[in-house]
Design a protein around this motif. Structure first.
Motif, mmCIF file in Angstrom:
data_model
loop_
_atom_site.group_PDB
_atom_site.id
_atom_site.type_symbol
_atom_site.label_atom_id
_atom_site.label_comp_id
_atom_site.label_asym_id
_atom_site.label_seq_id
_atom_site.Cartn_x
_atom_site.Cartn_y
_atom_site.Cartn_z
ATOM 1 N N ARG A 45 0.622 -1.148 -0.083
ATOM 2 C CA ARG A 45 -0.157 0.046 -0.176
ATOM 3 C C ARG A 45 0.906 1.295 0.021
ATOM 4 N NH1 ARG A 45 -4.762 -1.772 3.595
ATOM 5 N NH2 ARG A 45 -2.892 -2.938 4.460
ATOM 6 N N ARG A 46 1.778 1.317 0.976
ATOM 7 C CA ARG A 46 2.594 2.515 1.139
ATOM 8 C C ARG A 46 3.469 2.636 -0.430
ATOM 9 N NH1 ARG A 46 7.740 3.315 4.864
ATOM 10 N NH2 ARG A 46 9.038 3.416 3.097
ATOM 11 N N LEU A 47 3.827 1.778 -0.716
ATOM 12 C CA LEU A 47 4.744 1.876 -2.108
ATOM 13 C C LEU A 47 3.621 2.365 -3.371
ATOM 14 C CD1 LEU A 47 6.920 1.916 -3.936
ATOM 15 C CD2 LEU A 47 6.593 -0.702 -4.099
ATOM 16 N N ALA A 48 2.265 1.906 -3.419
ATOM 17 C CA ALA A 48 1.453 2.214 -4.305
ATOM 18 C C ALA A 48 0.962 3.701 -4.193
ATOM 19 C CB ALA A 48 -0.037 1.486 -4.045
ATOM 20 N N ARG A 49 0.979 4.264 -2.778
ATOM 21 C CA ARG A 49 0.937 5.669 -2.716
ATOM 22 C C ARG A 49 2.135 6.391 -3.306
ATOM 23 N NH1 ARG A 49 -1.067 4.030 2.492
ATOM 24 N NH2 ARG A 49 0.732 4.667 3.399
ATOM 25 N N THR A 50 3.165 5.892 -2.981
ATOM 26 C CA THR A 50 4.231 6.656 -3.471
ATOM 27 C C THR A 50 4.519 6.722 -5.184
ATOM 28 O OG1 THR A 50 5.637 6.009 -1.723
ATOM 29 C CG2 THR A 50 6.753 6.375 -3.655
ATOM 30 N N LEU A 51 4.027 5.550 -5.713
ATOM 31 C CA LEU A 51 4.029 5.519 -7.248
ATOM 32 C C LEU A 51 2.949 6.349 -7.854
ATOM 33 C CD1 LEU A 51 4.478 1.716 -7.646
ATOM 34 C CD2 LEU A 51 6.158 3.188 -7.736
ATOM 35 N N ARG A 52 1.942 6.589 -7.251
ATOM 36 C CA ARG A 52 0.735 7.475 -7.747
ATOM 37 C C ARG A 52 1.084 8.915 -7.414
ATOM 38 N NH1 ARG A 52 -2.535 3.672 -4.815
ATOM 39 N NH2 ARG A 52 -2.717 5.046 -2.979
ATOM 40 N N ASP A 162 13.475 -11.268 3.669
ATOM 41 C CA ASP A 162 12.345 -10.707 4.231
ATOM 42 C C ASP A 162 11.770 -9.259 3.496
ATOM 43 O OD1 ASP A 162 12.356 -12.454 6.431
ATOM 44 O OD2 ASP A 162 13.566 -11.203 7.629
ATOM 45 N N HIS A 163 12.849 -8.670 2.839
ATOM 46 C CA HIS A 163 12.524 -7.599 1.979
ATOM 47 C C HIS A 163 11.798 -7.797 0.779
ATOM 48 C CE1 HIS A 163 12.722 -3.532 0.232
ATOM 49 N NE2 HIS A 163 13.269 -4.043 -0.766
ATOM 50 N N LEU A 164 12.038 -8.805 0.115
ATOM 51 C CA LEU A 164 11.518 -9.394 -0.870
ATOM 52 C C LEU A 164 9.942 -10.176 -1.002
ATOM 53 C CD1 LEU A 164 14.476 -10.540 -3.122
ATOM 54 C CD2 LEU A 164 13.198 -8.646 -3.601
ATOM 55 N N LEU A 165 9.816 -10.618 0.262
ATOM 56 C CA LEU A 165 8.486 -11.230 0.663
ATOM 57 C C LEU A 165 7.462 -10.174 0.509
ATOM 58 C CD1 LEU A 165 9.385 -13.437 3.796
ATOM 59 C CD2 LEU A 165 8.692 -14.316 1.659
ATOM 60 N N GLN A 166 7.683 -9.115 0.912
ATOM 61 C CA GLN A 166 6.436 -8.241 0.586
ATOM 62 C C GLN A 166 6.087 -7.886 -0.697
ATOM 63 O OE1 GLN A 166 7.305 -4.018 1.696
ATOM 64 N NE2 GLN A 166 9.679 -4.655 1.488
ATOM 65 N N PHE A 167 6.762 -8.311 -1.889
ATOM 66 C CA PHE A 167 6.362 -8.295 -3.201
ATOM 67 C C PHE A 167 6.068 -9.679 -3.708
ATOM 68 C CE2 PHE A 167 9.840 -5.187 -2.398
ATOM 69 C CZ PHE A 167 9.302 -4.134 -2.371
ATOM 70 N N GLY A 168 5.918 -10.851 -2.977
ATOM 71 C CA GLY A 168 5.409 -11.937 -3.415
ATOM 72 C C GLY A 168 6.699 -12.756 -3.785
ATOM 73 N N ALA A 169 7.647 -12.595 -3.590
ATOM 74 C CA ALA A 169 8.745 -13.474 -3.517
ATOM 75 C C ALA A 169 8.537 -14.968 -3.047
ATOM 76 C CB ALA A 169 10.123 -12.960 -3.216
#
Length: 192
Positions: A45-52, A162-169
């Motif tokens: 979600r936070r990244l989606a806001r940043t991208l928008r 752990d960092h990549l897990l949030q993206f679906g790794a």
């Protein structure tokens, strides 16, 4: 320097190099192997806001050496596996059109990015860095968008963090990874 042909052959076989000490390169093929399935990539979600908000200008291959140097300079609890030989080897791959950078720029400065190797329908992510929050994440989202649009079928992350897990790794057994790699190497995709 590692010859470009040797690097490409290794990637096509499921292997990649890492410097374990200055001048000492070892080759790895982890089991299980980390991948991010392109069709299930998750944007937090936070990244989606940043991208928008369009906080970053995303560029491709405008400062490959700057990206790899920033990755090499990054603090890492496990040490850094990018030495001068690795940097020069991947710069040579970049010059031949096989290694690429996805860069996040802000106010004219390189603030994050990643680099990796493109071979047919596979992209092998090598490293990422950020100097501004979410910059490397924005570069990763741009990478996935680019790979999906160009028909790539495999995004290799080597290991799952752990960092990549949030993206679906996810992790896949080596045998399955090699089947995915074999299928990706039959796809005629172009990064640029």
């Amino acid at each position: 320097m590692i010859a470009a042909e040797a690097l490409l052959s290794a990637y096509a076989s499921g292997w990649f190099p890492m410097a374990v000490a200055p001048g000492e390169i070892r080759w790895y093929s982890p089991d299980p192997r980390g991948i991010i399935p392109l069709d299930t990539f998750h944007v937090p979600r936070r990244l989606a806001r940043t991208l928008r908000a369009h906080r970053f200008e995303i560029r491709i291959d405008t400062d490959f050496r700057g990206v790899i140097a920033a990755c090499a300079a990054r603090e890492d609890a496990d040490g850094n596996w990018i030495d001068h030989e690795i940097m020069e080897s991947y710069a040579a791959l970049h010059d031949r059109g096989h290694a690429h950078s996805v860069e996040a720029w802000q106010d004219g400065a390189l603030v994050g990015g990643l680099y990796g190797v493109a071979l047919k329908g596979a992209f092998f992510g090598e490293s990422m860095f950020h100097r501004v929050d979410d910059a490397s994440k924005a570069a990763l989202a741009a990478l996935v968008e680019r790979l999906s649009a160009r028909g790539y079928t495999l995004l290799d992350t080597q290991w799952v963090t752990d960092h990549l897990l949030q993206f679906g790794a996810t992790e896949v057994p080596r045998r399955r990874y090699l089947r995915l790699l074999d299928a990706a190497l039959k796809v005629d995709a172009a990064f640029v």
